[in-house]
Motif scaffolding. Structure first.
Motif, PDB file in Angstrom:
ATOM      1  N   ALA A 173     -37.466   0.526  24.051  1.00  0.00           N
ATOM      2  CA  ALA A 173     -36.710   0.110  25.232  1.00  0.00           C
ATOM      3  C   ALA A 173     -37.601   0.029  26.459  1.00  0.00           C
ATOM      4  O   ALA A 173     -37.281  -0.677  27.414  1.00  0.00           O
ATOM      5  CB  ALA A 173     -35.557   1.078  25.477  1.00  0.00           C
ATOM      6  N   LEU A 174     -38.727   0.736  26.438  1.00  0.00           N
ATOM      7  CA  LEU A 174     -39.610   0.753  27.585  1.00  0.00           C
ATOM      8  C   LEU A 174     -40.679  -0.325  27.513  1.00  0.00           C
ATOM      9  O   LEU A 174     -41.369  -0.564  28.486  1.00  0.00           O
ATOM     10  CB  LEU A 174     -40.277   2.131  27.699  1.00  0.00           C
ATOM     11  CG  LEU A 174     -39.341   3.333  27.810  1.00  0.00           C
ATOM     12  CD1 LEU A 174     -40.162   4.617  27.857  1.00  0.00           C
ATOM     13  CD2 LEU A 174     -38.456   3.229  29.037  1.00  0.00           C
ATOM     14  N   TYR A 175     -40.829  -0.979  26.348  1.00  0.00           N
ATOM     15  CA  TYR A 175     -41.922  -1.925  26.165  1.00  0.00           C
ATOM     16  C   TYR A 175     -41.456  -3.267  25.604  1.00  0.00           C
ATOM     17  O   TYR A 175     -41.972  -3.736  24.591  1.00  0.00           O
ATOM     18  CB  TYR A 175     -42.990  -1.322  25.250  1.00  0.00           C
ATOM     19  CG  TYR A 175     -43.580  -0.044  25.773  1.00  0.00           C
ATOM     20  CD1 TYR A 175     -44.458  -0.051  26.858  1.00  0.00           C
ATOM     21  CD2 TYR A 175     -43.246   1.169  25.213  1.00  0.00           C
ATOM     22  CE1 TYR A 175     -44.992   1.131  27.355  1.00  0.00           C
ATOM     23  CE2 TYR A 175     -43.772   2.356  25.707  1.00  0.00           C
ATOM     24  CZ  TYR A 175     -44.645   2.340  26.781  1.00  0.00           C
ATOM     25  OH  TYR A 175     -45.167   3.497  27.268  1.00  0.00           O
ATOM     26  N   PRO A 176     -40.484  -3.918  26.222  1.00  0.00           N
ATOM     27  CA  PRO A 176     -40.072  -5.241  25.730  1.00  0.00           C
ATOM     28  C   PRO A 176     -41.098  -6.321  26.049  1.00  0.00           C
ATOM     29  O   PRO A 176     -41.118  -7.365  25.412  1.00  0.00           O
ATOM     30  CB  PRO A 176     -38.767  -5.504  26.480  1.00  0.00           C
ATOM     31  CG  PRO A 176     -38.912  -4.735  27.755  1.00  0.00           C
ATOM     32  CD  PRO A 176     -39.691  -3.501  27.397  1.00  0.00           C
ATOM     33  N   ARG A 177     -41.956  -6.047  27.041  1.00  0.00           N
ATOM     34  CA  ARG A 177     -42.885  -7.083  27.492  1.00  0.00           C
ATOM     35  C   ARG A 177     -43.787  -7.557  26.356  1.00  0.00           C
ATOM     36  O   ARG A 177     -44.010  -8.748  26.187  1.00  0.00           O
ATOM     37  CB  ARG A 177     -43.730  -6.558  28.647  1.00  0.00           C
ATOM     38  CG  ARG A 177     -44.732  -7.571  29.161  1.00  0.00           C
ATOM     39  CD  ARG A 177     -45.576  -7.017  30.284  1.00  0.00           C
ATOM     40  NE  ARG A 177     -44.780  -6.656  31.445  1.00  0.00           N
ATOM     41  CZ  ARG A 177     -45.305  -6.263  32.597  1.00  0.00           C
ATOM     42  NH1 ARG A 177     -46.598  -6.166  32.740  1.00  0.00           N
ATOM     43  NH2 ARG A 177     -44.521  -5.952  33.613  1.00  0.00           N
ATOM     44  N   ALA A 178     -44.302  -6.615  25.549  1.00  0.00           N
ATOM     45  CA  ALA A 178     -45.220  -6.996  24.479  1.00  0.00           C
ATOM     46  C   ALA A 178     -44.534  -7.907  23.469  1.00  0.00           C
ATOM     47  O   ALA A 178     -45.137  -8.861  22.973  1.00  0.00           O
ATOM     48  CB  ALA A 178     -45.747  -5.743  23.785  1.00  0.00           C
ATOM     49  N   ALA A 200     -43.887 -13.519  21.698  1.00  0.00           N
ATOM     50  CA  ALA A 200     -42.984 -14.600  21.295  1.00  0.00           C
ATOM     51  C   ALA A 200     -43.290 -15.879  22.058  1.00  0.00           C
ATOM     52  O   ALA A 200     -43.279 -16.981  21.489  1.00  0.00           O
ATOM     53  CB  ALA A 200     -41.529 -14.184  21.522  1.00  0.00           C
ATOM     54  N   MET A 201     -43.589 -15.758  23.355  1.00  0.00           N
ATOM     55  CA  MET A 201     -43.902 -16.938  24.146  1.00  0.00           C
ATOM     56  C   MET A 201     -45.273 -17.504  23.791  1.00  0.00           C
ATOM     57  O   MET A 201     -45.472 -18.711  23.820  1.00  0.00           O
ATOM     58  CB  MET A 201     -43.796 -16.606  25.639  1.00  0.00           C
ATOM     59  CG  MET A 201     -42.348 -16.420  26.088  1.00  0.00           C
ATOM     60  SD  MET A 201     -42.155 -16.185  27.876  1.00  0.00           S
ATOM     61  CE  MET A 201     -42.738 -14.508  28.036  1.00  0.00           C
TER      62      MET A 201
END
Length: 269
Positions: free
Chosen positions: A59-64, A69-70
């Motif tokens: 929950a703390l690391y969605p950025r990776a 994905a992008m």
């Protein structure tokens, strides 16, 4: 086993996929997060391990996850993690994480297809619990829509939809900046300033010049220069505060206001 489903559209209930996941990670001693990246037709782009450790950290690391994905231009993701305990039932934390990532994906038009929990002998899909409804972006989901409909009392009969769309654009840009970073590469302060003034006017709020400049991604001095250029282009105008001669408010010119309403009310079928 992986080759058996690699060339076909993948669904989270595909028996070959589930057998592959149980064989490859079901017996691991530690929790591992795996992400299966799919294209718009559901074909495999990549199958990658992104994290080792407790899923609560996810929950703390969605950025990776979404940055990757992008990078891959993925349209959908299947999340997979194992339960070393042998119990495949998703925990409350598993469900909450899935919902959080689905909400983030919705803003980026990336579908969280499902979340699969794996053991050595069993699997369980979070979507099967009816506690999580995956987002399914349509082909035109990125197109701005007038979903509110006309209401009396708003200019051009589409004021509510225009405001809703402008807010969505602003929030999406903020999220993009937080997710990707590098504001010097992705900043468009002149456009951001026009959107901000448009939203404030539609909400009936006056915005001062210094407040507008502080809200920009540019430095205050650069934002002020951009503001002056927008005034020279006759898109913005300064209006003196009758109660404080040192302060000026910002307004859109009539031409800019009409143009922005037209932009944010556009609808394609």
């Amino acid at each position: 086993m992986r080759e058996e489903f690699a060339s076909l559209p993948i669904s989270p209930d595909c028996p070959n996929l589930l057998q592959y996941l149980m064989a490859s990670m079901g017996a691991l001693p530690d929790e591992v997060l795996r992400v299966i990246f799919l294209d718009s037709a559901g074909h495999l782009i990549a199958d990658e391990q992104l994290q080792v450790g407790s899923l609560r950290q996810l929950a703390l690391y969605p950025r990776a996850i979404f940055r990757r994905a992008m990078e891959l231009d993925a349209a959908g993701l299947i999340l997979v993690h194992n339960h070393p305990s042998g119990n495949p039932n998703p925990s409350e934390s598993d469900i909450a994480v899935t919902q959080t990532l689905s909400e983030i994906g919705r803003s980026l038009d990336i579908d969280i297809v499902d979340h699969i929990v794996v053991t050595a002998t069993r699997t369980m899909r979070v979507s099967s619990l009816n506690m999580f409804q995956p987002h399914r972006p349509t082909e035109s989901s990125h197109v701005i829509k007038d979903s509110v409909g006309p209401k009396a009392g708003y200019p051009y009969d589409r004021g509510p939809a225009a405001l809703e769309n402008a807010r969505a654009v602003r929030e999406r840009r903020k999220f993009r900046s937080a997710l990707i970073g590098s504001p010097e590469l992705f900043g468009e302060p002149s456009w951001e300033m026009l959107i901000e003034v448009f939203i404030q006017e539609a909400e009936g709020v006056k915005i001062a010049v210094n407040t507008l400049c502080r809200s920009s991604t540019a430095t205050p001095s650069t934002a002020l220069r951009i503001f002056n250029k927008l005034c020279e282009a006759r898109l913005l105008v300064k209006v003196s505060d009758p109660n404080d001669g040192r302060r000026h408010f910002v307004q859109l010119t009539l031409r800019a206001r009409k143009s922005l309403y037209a932009y944010f009310c556009v609808e394609k079928n």
